[in-house]
Design a protein around this motif. Structure first.
Motif, short mmCIF file in Angstrom:
data_model
loop_
_atom_site.label_atom_id
_atom_site.label_comp_id
_atom_site.label_asym_id
_atom_site.label_seq_id
_atom_site.Cartn_x
_atom_site.Cartn_y
_atom_site.Cartn_z
N ALA A 82 13.88 -0.10 -4.26
CA ALA A 82 13.64 0.22 -5.67
C ALA A 82 12.77 -0.86 -6.31
CB ALA A 82 14.96 0.34 -6.41
N ASP A 83 13.05 -2.13 -5.96
CA ASP A 83 12.27 -3.23 -6.54
C ASP A 83 10.82 -3.20 -6.06
OD1 ASP A 83 14.12 -4.27 -8.24
OD2 ASP A 83 14.75 -5.93 -6.94
N ILE A 84 10.63 -2.89 -4.79
CA ILE A 84 9.24 -2.82 -4.29
C ILE A 84 8.49 -1.74 -5.07
CG2 ILE A 84 7.73 -2.50 -2.30
CD1 ILE A 84 10.07 -3.28 -0.51
N ARG A 85 9.13 -0.61 -5.26
CA ARG A 85 8.47 0.48 -6.00
C ARG A 85 8.12 0.04 -7.42
NH1 ARG A 85 12.44 4.73 -3.14
NH2 ARG A 85 11.01 5.33 -1.48
N ARG A 86 9.02 -0.77 -8.02
CA ARG A 86 8.82 -1.22 -9.40
C ARG A 86 7.73 -2.28 -9.55
NH1 ARG A 86 12.41 -4.07 -12.53
NH2 ARG A 86 13.36 -5.06 -10.71
N MET A 87 7.26 -2.80 -8.44
CA MET A 87 6.29 -3.90 -8.53
C MET A 87 5.00 -3.47 -9.24
SD MET A 87 6.73 -5.77 -4.83
CE MET A 87 6.32 -7.48 -5.11
N GLY A 88 4.74 -2.17 -9.22
CA GLY A 88 3.56 -1.67 -9.92
C GLY A 88 3.65 -1.87 -11.43
N GLU A 103 0.82 -1.22 0.00
CA GLU A 103 0.00 0.00 0.00
C GLU A 103 0.85 1.26 0.00
OE1 GLU A 103 -3.86 -1.78 2.44
OE2 GLU A 103 -2.34 -0.62 3.49
N GLU A 104 1.96 1.24 0.74
CA GLU A 104 2.72 2.47 0.93
C GLU A 104 3.81 2.69 -0.12
OE1 GLU A 104 3.06 4.44 4.30
OE2 GLU A 104 0.95 3.85 4.47
N LEU A 105 4.38 1.60 -0.62
CA LEU A 105 5.61 1.78 -1.40
C LEU A 105 5.48 1.54 -2.91
CD1 LEU A 105 8.13 0.08 1.06
CD2 LEU A 105 7.80 2.53 0.69
N VAL A 106 4.59 0.64 -3.30
CA VAL A 106 4.50 0.30 -4.72
C VAL A 106 3.97 1.51 -5.50
CG1 VAL A 106 3.35 -1.19 -6.40
CG2 VAL A 106 4.16 -2.14 -4.23
N ILE A 107 4.60 1.81 -6.62
CA ILE A 107 4.17 2.96 -7.42
C ILE A 107 3.27 2.47 -8.56
CG2 ILE A 107 4.92 4.90 -8.86
CD1 ILE A 107 7.60 4.80 -7.36
N PRO A 108 2.00 2.93 -8.59
CA PRO A 108 1.11 2.51 -9.67
C PRO A 108 1.62 3.02 -11.01
CG PRO A 108 -0.09 3.56 -7.86
CD PRO A 108 1.36 3.83 -7.63
N PRO A 109 1.32 2.27 -12.08
CA PRO A 109 1.89 2.59 -13.39
C PRO A 109 1.63 4.02 -13.85
CG PRO A 109 0.44 0.65 -13.50
CD PRO A 109 0.50 1.05 -12.09
N PHE A 110 0.46 4.55 -13.52
CA PHE A 110 0.14 5.87 -14.06
C PHE A 110 0.36 7.01 -13.07
CE2 PHE A 110 -2.07 2.94 -16.87
CZ PHE A 110 -1.57 3.37 -18.09
N GLU A 111 1.03 6.72 -11.98
CA GLU A 111 1.37 7.81 -11.06
C GLU A 111 2.78 8.30 -11.35
OE1 GLU A 111 0.67 7.18 -6.89
OE2 GLU A 111 -1.49 6.95 -7.28
N ILE A 125 10.42 -10.73 -5.64
CA ILE A 125 9.84 -11.49 -4.54
C ILE A 125 9.76 -10.60 -3.29
CG2 ILE A 125 10.05 -13.53 -3.08
CD1 ILE A 125 11.64 -14.82 -5.37
N LEU A 126 8.59 -10.55 -2.70
CA LEU A 126 8.40 -9.74 -1.48
C LEU A 126 7.65 -10.58 -0.46
CD1 LEU A 126 8.51 -6.82 -0.18
CD2 LEU A 126 6.16 -6.58 -0.98
N PRO A 127 8.16 -10.68 0.78
CA PRO A 127 9.53 -10.37 1.22
C PRO A 127 10.48 -11.47 0.73
CG PRO A 127 7.96 -10.53 3.07
CD PRO A 127 7.31 -11.16 1.89
N ASP A 128 11.74 -11.14 0.64
CA ASP A 128 12.71 -12.09 0.12
C ASP A 128 13.72 -12.50 1.19
OD1 ASP A 128 14.39 -13.68 -1.29
OD2 ASP A 128 15.16 -12.09 -2.61
N LEU A 129 13.34 -13.46 2.02
CA LEU A 129 14.24 -13.92 3.08
C LEU A 129 15.44 -14.65 2.50
CD1 LEU A 129 11.74 -15.28 5.76
CD2 LEU A 129 12.95 -13.11 5.78
N SER A 130 15.32 -15.11 1.25
CA SER A 130 16.46 -15.85 0.67
C SER A 130 17.62 -14.91 0.39
CB SER A 130 16.03 -16.56 -0.61
OG SER A 130 15.95 -15.63 -1.68
#
Lengths: 458, 461
Positions: free
Chosen positions: B233-239, B155-163, B206-211
């Motif tokens: 950066a990867d979490i943000r890119r998940m969008g 909810e807080e970190l992922v950036i939607p494609p059109f934002e 992968i979120l979260p990535d304990l590996s």
């Protein structure tokens, strides 16, 4: 009520450091203010549990949400020769409704369930932050339950948020003084009865030294609290002398046993050959002063002579291998000086010892042992420890479990000397075992391989 | 259809359950350059820390806001501010994640509000991500805390494609996919999932990535924060991903949050342990990627089928007692039922839509004392390391699964997903049954005195 208890334990007359303070400083307490975002270590509840859980036949019931017991139960190495009940996790696991309406009824029912199912000689009820905050009166519940069920139900009022582990140790001691000690009588007494206070029988260390006392005919009437039964704690006021083991953790019990029942005490340690001998010597001295036959002193010296000779003989092969090896010692309180002297006995060099949790007396002792320029580290950061090991300014680290990876990730030897350790290091045998473990850690053939870079990297 | 029963005892004996806040903490430990903190008294952190250190045998970065009696009553704003500043200057993380505890929830601290004020007061923290999740200890359990933490991160970190900062239109053939991993997966499981997904030419975040963080690697330098894991950066890119694959039913809320925010299509796989379950996983990857199933996995599937053929003799009719969180109970319980075992006792920690579907008569939300009573005549006990005392008393084989596993090495690398993981798990459990089989003796077929008595009384009536 709790606040006055806390003030009482802060105002410890037997503590030299405390007596050096102004009235105002004393009120603030003897524990450093915790820094948010930079604190480590357990809470008062943790400390109370550590101090009392080794009492083996008691049901230890934690009144609070699941975190306090669910995240931590059966994680300490205190051993028992009898009952296993102390290793059973009991908690009221309070729900949101309990938080809203109060958890006293649930606690009462929980005590009843424990007594009906497990029939322990006593139930210890531990207060926690949430139940303290919502105002659950565990003292009143325990009192009512004691009357109703005809069994001691004892409130241990040390919720986590009142302070650190050390304070919790002391509050646990207060609970024993208020509710347990002096409530039962031993079947018989002898002039050779002693208390050992602050020894938790981790990895069975009490059993490592007990044979020495047995050989001298000295009876450990009560140990608080390693491998203790409830009744033994209850009759500890009948001992002739007390040995206080873990530095200041339970000084309040020791002092009040002297005040109330005239039992003299000394502070000693089972770690290291000379400390062990001193402890035997002082125990015998106190017993003789209290009327035991004087020949005990002579027998003690004979035992010390034999045991020391045996230990040195066993240590001999290690001396050459360990001489000059540089040790970084990260621990606190009593262990900082008692282990220092132990390691020096085999010629190891202590390049640093942490004194974060040590008292002024502990520090003085270290200075006596290591000289005025002792490397006492007040607050060494993990990064600095790592660097020290990586640069081989220290060749082995001795510490508690949670800092082990600082050494291991630097590919340097490490040895566990805290409460979760698997080896017993007390007494003469323990010293030999400690040295053997250090030797094994330092000379493991594995080091050579793990330190070598991968072939494609060199 | 299992009946779900909640224990009515006032006293929990030998807890199976662990608390929500440390579930959230473990999720946060799967982020790179992260410092998790518990908003509570320092003991909350110390217990969690010791627990994870003993399980993973790794350094665990975890801080505390060090609340005491007075600060609790006055509110924890100052402590949170001080904690954030101290962590920021000392450990230099990219992200600080705070989970509440029973203590601060009872008081009712408005931590989201505090963080807003702290941000205003300290513009220098602009690049530092700060996440807060509410996880009172007196509600729910470990896996719920994990699920809430992951949902909050989405909810807080992922950036939607059109934002602002988003990628705009996502092309149909994009290979980037999101994997939302449940708390029942080990670092070893996650590694296996990554390799499998990559083998199809897909590019997983992968979120979260304990590996990445808790797999036991040796870093070059000392770091006070997590080392490895999902990067900010990867979490943000998940969008910008074409698909979200969730593993574990408790990841559904986070998956739906991703869908609501970015419109990402998704599928929640309730488990990937077992032949059919692994087939669904592999078939889905083939479908998503448009690529054929690599030979490696065809071969592994065949090996698993063979393992089931070889192993089923030893599993049939065996009575199993399992104590585990809902998603692990679901995965392992179904596998064993599929092999012919009978789930005689099932105890879990918290509610889940999976519970009523577990192939057993009754699922109890309870503790290990309950499990011990129900496990009396079982052939195998499965639970975390706290089952060790019970296993000794019951004198039956004991398979350690779940968290904590503090009395065995290699907890992080236990594998139970996919064809290969299932194959090895079947071997492991089958071997326990074989090792415990009783050899025949002359007295084996002679009825015991009790049975004789039962027979005579039966005839008498």
């Amino acid at each position: 009520m709790l606040q006055s208890k806390i003030q009482d334990v802060f105002n410890e007359p037997a503590c030299g450091k405390n007596q050096g303070k102004s009235e105002k400083e004393r009120k603030k307490g003897c524990t450093k203010q915790l820094v948010p975002g930079a604190a480590a270590g357990g809470c008062a509840f943790d400390g109370a549990k550590i101090a009392l859980q080794p009492i083996t036949d008691v049901a230890h019931l934690v009144h609070g949400p699941i975190a306090c017991e669910g995240n931590s139960w059966d994680n300490r190495g205190a051993k028992s020769s009898g009952s296993r009940l102390y290793r059973t996790g009991f908690t009221t696991d309070i729900s949101e409704l309990d938080v809203i309406y109060g958890g006293e009824k649930r606690l009462y029912k929980a005590i009843r369930e424990v007594i009906e199912k497990y029939d322990p000689p006593a139930v210890f009820v531990y207060q926690t932050c949430v139940t303290a905050l919502i105002g659950d009166d565990i003292e009143a519940v325990c009192k009512a339950a004691s009357v109703k069920f005809g069994k001691p139900v004892i409130p241990i009022d040390a919720p986590g948020f009142v302070g650190n582990k050390n304070l919790g140790n002391k509050l646990a001691g207060e609970a024993l003084l208020d509710y347990v000690i002096g409530t039962q009588e031993p079947e018989y007494t002898t002039p050779y009865d002693i208390n050992i206070i602050g020894e938790y029988n981790l990895s069975g260390e009490l059993w490592q030294v007990k044979p020495l006392f047995d050989k001298l005919g000295i009876r450990i009437l009560s140990c608080i609290s390693g491998d203790a039964q409830y009744k033994e704690v209850a009759w500890s006021h009948r001992a002739r002398a007390t040995m206080m083991v873990c530095s200041k953790a339970m000084i309040n019990i020791t002092r009040k046993l002297e005040e109330r029942y005239g039992i003299p005490y000394f502070e000693g340690s089972f770690y290291g050959i000379s400390d062990m001998s001193d402890s035997l010597r002082q125990t015998s001295k106190l017993l003789v002063e209290r009327g035991a036959p004087a020949e005990l002193l002579e027998r003690t010296e004979l035992l010390i002579r034999d045991e020391e000779a045996k230990a040195w003989q066993q240590l001999e092969p290690y001396k050459a291998r360990l001489a000059g090896k540089k040790v970084l010692l990260i621990t606190g309180g009593v262990k900082s000086w008692s282990v220092v002297s132990a390691l020096q006995e085999v010629g190891m060099e202590i390049v640093g010892t942490s004194v974060k949790k040590s008292t002024v007396e502990d520090k003085e002792r270290i200075k006596e042992l290591m000289g005025q320029d002792a490397h006492m580290l007040d607050d060494m950061s993990p990064r600095d420890m790592y660097k020290m090991l990586k640069d081989a300014r220290a060749e082995i680290m001795l510490s508690g479990g949670r800092s082990q990876f600082i050494a291991l990730k630097a590919k340097m030897p490490w040895l566990d000397i805290n409460q979760e350790r698997h080896h017993a290091y007390a007494g003469y045998d323990g010293m030999v075992a400690l040295v053997r473990e250090i030797d094994k850690a330092l000379y493991s053939p594995m080091w050579e391989q793990v330190r070598r870079p991968a072939p494609w990297e060199s | 259809m299992a009946k779900i029963v909640t224990s009515r005892k006032a006293c929990t004996v030998n807890p199976l359950k662990m608390s929500q806040p440390i579930g959230a903490v473990l999720a946060f430990l799967g982020l790179d350059h992260c410092m998790p903190a518990l908003h509570g008294s320092q003991g909350c952190t110390a217990f969690g820390l010791v627990l994870f250190v003993r399980h993973f045998r790794e350094n665990i970065p975890l801080q505390t806001t060090a609340m005491n009696e007075a600060t609790t009553i006055l509110g924890g704003m100052d402590n949170i501010e001080e904690a954030i500043l101290n962590i920021w200057t000392r450990a230099k993380p990219e992200i600080i994640c705070i989970a509440s505890t029973g203590l601060t929830e009872t008081k009712g601290d408005d931590v989201d509000g505090y963080i807003k004020l702290i941000r205003k007061k300290h513009p220098e923290l602009v690049d530092l991500a700060i996440i807060y999740v509410s996880t009172p200890d007196y509600k729910d359990a470990f896996q719920d805390g994990w699920a809430r933490a992951v949902t909050k991160l989405v909810e807080e970190l992922v950036i939607p494609p059109f934002e602002k900062g988003g990628v705009g239109v996502i092309s149909a053939g994009i290979s980037q996919i999101n994997i939302l991993a449940g708390s029942h997966l080990t670092p070893g499981d996650i590694e296996e999932i990554r390799e499998t997904v990559q083998a199809f030419g897909l590019d997983p975040i992968i979120l979260p990535d304990l590996s990445g963080s808790l797999d036991g690697h040796i870093p070059e330098e000392f770091m006070p924060t997590t080392m490895g894991g999902t990067t900010l950066a990867d979490i943000r890119r998940m969008g910008a991903s074409g698909f979200t694959l969730a593993i574990g039913e408790h990841m559904r809320a986070a998956t739906e949050a991703m869908h609501a925010k970015c419109g990402t299509h998704y599928e929640v796989l309730d488990r990937i342990t077992g032949l059919e379950a692994s087939d669904r996983f592999i078939a889905l990857l083939a479908e998503l990627s448009g690529n054929p199933v690599p030979n490696k996995y065809r071969r592994q599937r065949s090996q698993l089928v063979d393992a089931m053929l070889d192993g089923h003799f030893f599993f049939g009719g065996k009575k199993i007692a399992i104590g585990a969180e809902p998603d692990l109970l679901w995965a392992i319980g179904n596998l064993l039922a599929e092999m012919g075992c009978e789930i005689t006792a099932a105890v879990t920690t918290t509610q889940s839509p999976l519970l009523e579907k577990i192939p057993t008569a009754e699922v109890l939300i309870g503790d290990l004392e309950d499990l011990e009573q129900k496990a009396q005549n079982c052939d195998l006990l499965i639970t975390h390391s706290h089952g060790r005392q019970m296993a000794e008393r019951l004198d039956i084989p004991f398979l350690r699964m779940g968290l904590p596993l503090f009395d065995r090495l290699g907890a992080a690398h236990r594998l139970s997903v996919g064809y290969r993981g299932t194959r090895d798990l079947i071997f492991e459990i089958g071997n326990m049954f074989m090792a415990n089989a009783h050899e025949a003796s002359p007295s084996t077929w002679i009825p015991s005195q009790e049975e004789c008595n039962a027979d005579t009384s039966a005839t008498a009536h």
